[in-house]
Design a protein around this motif. Structure first.
Motif, mmCIF file in Angstrom:
data_model
loop_
_atom_site.group_PDB
_atom_site.id
_atom_site.type_symbol
_atom_site.label_atom_id
_atom_site.label_comp_id
_atom_site.label_asym_id
_atom_site.label_seq_id
_atom_site.Cartn_x
_atom_site.Cartn_y
_atom_site.Cartn_z
ATOM 1 N N ARG A 81 0.669 3.863 -9.922
ATOM 2 C CA ARG A 81 1.972 3.180 -9.937
ATOM 3 C C ARG A 81 3.116 4.140 -9.672
ATOM 4 N NH1 ARG A 81 2.570 -0.889 -14.507
ATOM 5 N NH2 ARG A 81 4.713 -0.805 -13.796
ATOM 6 N N LYS A 82 2.914 5.429 -9.866
ATOM 7 C CA LYS A 82 3.957 6.395 -9.525
ATOM 8 C C LYS A 82 3.977 6.673 -8.033
ATOM 9 C CE LYS A 82 4.518 8.828 -13.837
ATOM 10 N NZ LYS A 82 4.655 10.128 -14.468
ATOM 11 N N LEU A 83 2.849 6.488 -7.373
ATOM 12 C CA LEU A 83 2.771 6.741 -5.938
ATOM 13 C C LEU A 83 3.187 5.527 -5.116
ATOM 14 C CD1 LEU A 83 -0.639 8.633 -5.966
ATOM 15 C CD2 LEU A 83 1.646 9.632 -5.858
ATOM 16 N N LEU A 84 2.728 4.355 -5.533
ATOM 17 C CA LEU A 84 3.098 3.093 -4.881
ATOM 18 C C LEU A 84 3.450 2.104 -5.979
ATOM 19 C CD1 LEU A 84 0.264 2.746 -2.204
ATOM 20 C CD2 LEU A 84 2.630 3.413 -1.814
ATOM 21 N N ASP A 85 4.648 1.563 -5.926
ATOM 22 C CA ASP A 85 5.120 0.745 -7.044
ATOM 23 C C ASP A 85 4.854 -0.743 -6.916
ATOM 24 O OD1 ASP A 85 6.924 0.320 -5.049
ATOM 25 O OD2 ASP A 85 8.694 0.489 -6.298
ATOM 26 N N GLY A 86 4.345 -1.199 -5.805
ATOM 27 C CA GLY A 86 4.082 -2.621 -5.635
ATOM 28 C C GLY A 86 2.635 -2.977 -5.939
ATOM 29 N N ALA A 87 2.388 -4.243 -6.179
ATOM 30 C CA ALA A 87 1.033 -4.707 -6.471
ATOM 31 C C ALA A 87 0.223 -4.901 -5.197
ATOM 32 C CB ALA A 87 1.086 -6.017 -7.253
ATOM 33 N N TYR A 88 0.879 -5.318 -4.112
ATOM 34 C CA TYR A 88 0.189 -5.603 -2.858
ATOM 35 C C TYR A 88 0.965 -5.018 -1.685
ATOM 36 C CZ TYR A 88 -2.600 -8.922 -5.469
ATOM 37 O OH TYR A 88 -3.449 -9.491 -6.376
ATOM 38 N N TYR A 89 0.216 -4.675 -0.629
ATOM 39 C CA TYR A 89 0.801 -4.127 0.597
ATOM 40 C C TYR A 89 0.169 -4.831 1.785
ATOM 41 C CZ TYR A 89 2.910 -0.671 -2.354
ATOM 42 O OH TYR A 89 3.671 -0.091 -3.325
ATOM 43 N N TYR A 90 0.953 -4.973 2.855
ATOM 44 C CA TYR A 90 0.452 -5.639 4.041
ATOM 45 C C TYR A 90 -0.618 -4.782 4.722
ATOM 46 C CZ TYR A 90 4.358 -8.794 3.496
ATOM 47 O OH TYR A 90 5.248 -9.710 2.985
ATOM 48 N N THR A 91 -1.722 -5.414 5.082
ATOM 49 C CA THR A 91 -2.844 -4.714 5.708
ATOM 50 C C THR A 91 -2.411 -4.030 6.994
ATOM 51 O OG1 THR A 91 -4.326 -6.381 4.779
ATOM 52 C CG2 THR A 91 -5.218 -5.008 6.525
ATOM 53 N N LYS A 92 -1.584 -4.707 7.787
ATOM 54 C CA LYS A 92 -1.153 -4.117 9.062
ATOM 55 C C LYS A 92 -0.309 -2.861 8.835
ATOM 56 C CE LYS A 92 2.750 -7.255 9.597
ATOM 57 N NZ LYS A 92 3.982 -6.601 9.816
ATOM 58 N N ASP A 93 0.518 -2.832 7.777
ATOM 59 C CA ASP A 93 1.312 -1.643 7.470
ATOM 60 C C ASP A 93 0.428 -0.480 7.021
ATOM 61 O OD1 ASP A 93 3.571 -3.107 8.060
ATOM 62 O OD2 ASP A 93 4.112 -3.465 5.961
#
Length: 108
Positions: A59-71
C-alpha cells in the motif's frame, strides 16, 4: 458508554476483466524490473531499489485497490524495452476508479 470504530486498510472495489488487483500489479511490475536488472546487471542503485520494492508494504508503493490491465502492460513494456536505468523509474500508475472504468470496475 463510548463506542469508537476504527476502519483502516479497507480497500474495496469491483474486479473485472479490465482491472487487476494491487498485488497482481506489483507482481507484474516487479517481475519486469527483476528481468531488466538481470539482463543489465546488478549495481548498488537498482539493488537497493529492488530491495525496497520487495520488502515495503504494497500500500505504500501503490495506493489503489485496482489498476487497469492496459496501464500495467504499458508500464511493464516500458521497463522491459527501455534503457537499463528504466527499471528504477516509476511508471506513474493511477488507480482504477469505480466510476471511471467499464461496468464500474475499479476501487472505491
Amino acid at each position: 458508554m463510548i463506542v469508537v470504530t476504527y476502519c483502516s486498510g479497507a480497500y474495496y472495489g469491483v474486479d473485472g476483466p479490465d482491472v487487476i488487483s494491487r498485488d497482481e500489479t506489483l507482481s507484474r511490475i516487479n517481475d519486469a524490473r527483476l528481468a531488466k536488472i538481470a539482463s543489465c546487471g546488478l549495481n548498488e542503485t537498482n539493488g537497493a531499489f529492488l530491495y525496497v520494492q520487495y520488502t515495503q508494504n504494497p500500500r505504500k508503493l501503490l495506493d489503489g485497490a485496482y489498476y487497469y490491465t492496459k496501464d500495467v502492460d504499458n508500464c511493464t513494456n516500458i521497463i522491459l524495452w527501455g534503457s537499463c536505468d528504466g527499471a528504477v523509474r516509476s511508471c506513474g500508475l493511477a488507480p482504477a476508479e469505480f466510476f471511471d472504468g467499464a461496468l464500474f470496475q475499479g476501487g472505491f
